[in-house]
Scaffold this active site. Sequence first.
Site, PDB file in Angstrom:
ATOM      1  N   GLU A  57      10.925  15.912  14.773  1.00  0.00           N
ATOM      2  CA  GLU A  57      11.221  15.871  13.338  1.00  0.00           C
ATOM      3  C   GLU A  57      10.345  16.889  12.610  1.00  0.00           C
ATOM      4  OE1 GLU A  57       9.725  12.519  11.020  1.00  0.00           O
ATOM      5  OE2 GLU A  57      11.671  12.387  10.012  1.00  0.00           O
ATOM      6  N   LYS A 108       0.858  -1.195   0.000  1.00  0.00           N
ATOM      7  CA  LYS A 108       0.000   0.000   0.000  1.00  0.00           C
ATOM      8  C   LYS A 108       0.890   1.239   0.000  1.00  0.00           C
ATOM      9  CE  LYS A 108      -1.766   2.958   2.597  1.00  0.00           C
ATOM     10  NZ  LYS A 108      -1.759   4.204   1.822  1.00  0.00           N
ATOM     11  N   CYS A 113      14.320  11.189   5.650  1.00  0.00           N
ATOM     12  CA  CYS A 113      14.311  10.674   7.033  1.00  0.00           C
ATOM     13  C   CYS A 113      15.709  10.621   7.631  1.00  0.00           C
ATOM     14  CB  CYS A 113      13.681   9.290   7.069  1.00  0.00           C
ATOM     15  SG  CYS A 113      14.516   8.128   5.966  1.00  0.00           S
ATOM     16  N   GLU A 126      10.337   1.383  10.093  1.00  0.00           N
ATOM     17  CA  GLU A 126      11.415   2.341   9.817  1.00  0.00           C
ATOM     18  C   GLU A 126      10.778   3.721   9.896  1.00  0.00           C
ATOM     19  OE1 GLU A 126      13.940  -0.718   6.968  1.00  0.00           O
ATOM     20  OE2 GLU A 126      13.033   1.043   6.048  1.00  0.00           O
TER      21      GLU A 126
HETATM   22  P1  NAD Z   1       2.731   8.425   7.652  1.00  0.00           P
HETATM   23  O1  NAD Z   1       3.050   7.637   8.860  1.00  0.00           O
HETATM   24  O2  NAD Z   1       1.740   9.509   7.724  1.00  0.00           O
HETATM   25  O3  NAD Z   1       2.222   7.451   6.480  1.00  0.00           O
HETATM   26  C1  NAD Z   1       2.984   6.359   6.029  1.00  0.00           C
HETATM   27  C2  NAD Z   1       2.067   5.326   5.413  1.00  0.00           C
HETATM   28  O4  NAD Z   1       1.214   4.802   6.435  1.00  0.00           O
HETATM   29  C3  NAD Z   1       1.145   5.854   4.323  1.00  0.00           C
HETATM   30  O5  NAD Z   1       1.047   4.897   3.281  1.00  0.00           O
HETATM   31  C4  NAD Z   1      -0.193   5.996   5.050  1.00  0.00           C
HETATM   32  O6  NAD Z   1      -1.292   5.882   4.181  1.00  0.00           O
HETATM   33  C5  NAD Z   1      -0.121   4.809   5.979  1.00  0.00           C
HETATM   34  N1  NAD Z   1      -1.006   4.890   7.151  1.00  0.00           N
HETATM   35  C6  NAD Z   1      -1.424   6.006   7.817  1.00  0.00           C
HETATM   36  N2  NAD Z   1      -2.232   5.669   8.844  1.00  0.00           N
HETATM   37  C7  NAD Z   1      -2.316   4.319   8.843  1.00  0.00           C
HETATM   38  C8  NAD Z   1      -2.990   3.386   9.657  1.00  0.00           C
HETATM   39  N3  NAD Z   1      -3.761   3.755  10.690  1.00  0.00           N
HETATM   40  N4  NAD Z   1      -2.865   2.063   9.367  1.00  0.00           N
HETATM   41  C9  NAD Z   1      -2.089   1.653   8.343  1.00  0.00           C
HETATM   42  N5  NAD Z   1      -1.427   2.500   7.518  1.00  0.00           N
HETATM   43  C10 NAD Z   1      -1.543   3.818   7.765  1.00  0.00           C
HETATM   44  O7  NAD Z   1       4.134   8.961   7.106  1.00  0.00           O
HETATM   45  P2  NAD Z   1       4.399   9.937   5.873  1.00  0.00           P
HETATM   46  O8  NAD Z   1       3.971  11.315   6.229  1.00  0.00           O
HETATM   47  O9  NAD Z   1       3.864   9.296   4.633  1.00  0.00           O
HETATM   48  O10 NAD Z   1       5.998   9.879   5.760  1.00  0.00           O
HETATM   49  C11 NAD Z   1       6.862  10.711   6.451  1.00  0.00           C
HETATM   50  C12 NAD Z   1       7.468   9.984   7.631  1.00  0.00           C
HETATM   51  O11 NAD Z   1       8.125   8.793   7.182  1.00  0.00           O
HETATM   52  C13 NAD Z   1       8.552  10.799   8.318  1.00  0.00           C
HETATM   53  O12 NAD Z   1       8.448  10.636   9.709  1.00  0.00           O
HETATM   54  C14 NAD Z   1       9.843  10.174   7.792  1.00  0.00           C
HETATM   55  O13 NAD Z   1      10.976  10.380   8.608  1.00  0.00           O
HETATM   56  C15 NAD Z   1       9.445   8.737   7.736  1.00  0.00           C
HETATM   57  N6  NAD Z   1      10.345   7.980   6.858  1.00  0.00           N
HETATM   58  C16 NAD Z   1      11.202   7.070   7.434  1.00  0.00           C
HETATM   59  C17 NAD Z   1      12.094   6.359   6.630  1.00  0.00           C
HETATM   60  C18 NAD Z   1      13.049   5.350   7.227  1.00  0.00           C
HETATM   61  O14 NAD Z   1      13.648   4.590   6.460  1.00  0.00           O
HETATM   62  N7  NAD Z   1      13.233   5.306   8.541  1.00  0.00           N
HETATM   63  C19 NAD Z   1      12.111   6.580   5.245  1.00  0.00           C
HETATM   64  C20 NAD Z   1      11.224   7.515   4.709  1.00  0.00           C
HETATM   65  C21 NAD Z   1      10.335   8.213   5.526  1.00  0.00           C
END
Ligand code: NAD
Length: 488
Positions: A387, A182, A290, A257
């Site tokens: 962050e 997803k 990230c 992650e």
């Molecule tokens: P997010 O947590 O808002 O969303 C990530 C994913 O989770 C999306 O596909 C979203 O639709 C899904 N999601 C949201 N609520 C959910 C739920 N209740 N159940 C299941 N899935 C759900 O994150 P974002 O805003 O898309 O991304 C930014 C964040 O990701 C930042 O904190 C960034 O640091 C982190 N990030 C981490 C890494 C890493 O490798 N550690 C890499 C890239 C981004």
Amino acid sequence: MTNDRVSVGGVDVATGHFINGERVGSATTFEDRSPLDWNVKLAEVARGGALEAEIAVTAAVNAFPAWAALTTQERQVYLHRLAGLIDANIERIATVECLDMAMLLESLRLRVIGRGARNFRAYADLAVAYEPRRWDSNGTHNSVLRMPAGPTVVITPWNAPFMLSTWKCAPALAAGNTVVLKPAEWSPLSCSLLMDLVDEAGFPPGVFNMVQGLGEEVGAALVSDPRVRRISFTGSPETGRLIGVAAAKNLVPFTAELGGKGPFVVFADADLDLAAEKAALMYDDAGQICLAGTRLLVEASCRDAFLQKLTDAANRHVLGDSRDPKTTVSPMIHPEHLKRVEGFVERSVASGDTLVYGGHKLKNDGLWYLPTLIEPRSNDAEIVQHEVFGPVLTMQTFNTEAEAINLANSTPYGLSAMVFTSDQGKANRFGEGVRAGTIWVNCFLVRDLTAPFGGAGISGIGREGGDYALDFYSEVKTYQVKEDTTHG
Ligand code: NAD
């Protein structure tokens, strides 16, 4: 079945899910706009929910026994074929992801999308090369066996969606699992292109599925399905917690992650030109990285010299259209995210932190935010402890190695850390003392796919990368045979 497709930058993109080898639509859609010009609607994308999650997991469950029964060499053929198709389609995928997410087109073309192909090749080859550990003890011959774990859900964020999705789906498939991916709703299109290539590569139906939709709808339904045996998530700590709760209810192993707030430590004996050049890289992709080292910790004696070099490097940045090779800072992904970044900086300045440069959006109706540097009044400041995920750095000073390590470890995050010094001993002591999943000395973003990757603290749970990922996506078994067992 649906064949809804749109043209995005001249590339034909399907807007439906990909389930059991077929495009599937939904009763409703969500709107996907381009951060390069928010007036441009790219697509109406299928909005999955509980129904689509159910049929996608069913497809993965049904396809699992046959896929798991293949040898690693047989699965390698599929994964290599997919890698070849990704390489052949880099331009198309990069074009779409640039319009959808606004990452710099040159980076996508030259680096990021090709990494997707390398992910599939690397994990297919590692699975084949697996040498089980074997040893004798207590009168038994012992060995470690891997067995495919089962249907796997992969949920990914909006930054670098293609690369980050392949990073998790590749080891899951190589280990013999079937997958439901997803992608994030703010940049869903490049993963749809991946599914066209999965189809072209001839994967058996149901082995690699994708559903589109909102996290709290289809994402939540996927992670609570008890038939799922592994969950792999990349995103924010807030969502990571929700997914952890869902995984715990079904006793399903998961990796997360999550976000970062990396310390970027500069000792006075460092090559300050190199350190300033690397620090200014944190503004690339509008700081939506990230792994970025967003907390600059600078030895007090070189603060002024470093700041001058950093300011010069930041001034060389060009904000513009991500398709223009001269552009170095892209717009933010979404107006909501831009507002969030603005809020952090406004609260920081209002609370008495010092704004050194930047601090506002570009004065047009676009989503660009200026490279920004803040000197916080204290280490407890919100801008230091949370962050921001935008082009915003903080700078603090230290006087001793111990102070640098203490400051580096002073947030709840622990994804990455960078240290710049010409003293290897100092670097080693920092490497030992800092709590982070990845530490770079005099460099940034160098990655070896066989190395473990993940975060400490609220930056994550578990490690992926190399055999760490293949172990996670497998049931790892200990096999013990009494030494005098006869063959027959
Ligand atoms: P997010 O947590 O808002 O969303 C990530 C994913 O989770 C999306 O596909 C979203 O639709 C899904 N999601 C949201 N609520 C959910 C739920 N209740 N159940 C299941 N899935 C759900 O994150 P974002 O805003 O898309 O991304 C930014 C964040 O990701 C930042 O904190 C960034 O640091 C982190 N990030 C981490 C890494 C890493 O490798 N550690 C890499 C890239 C981004």
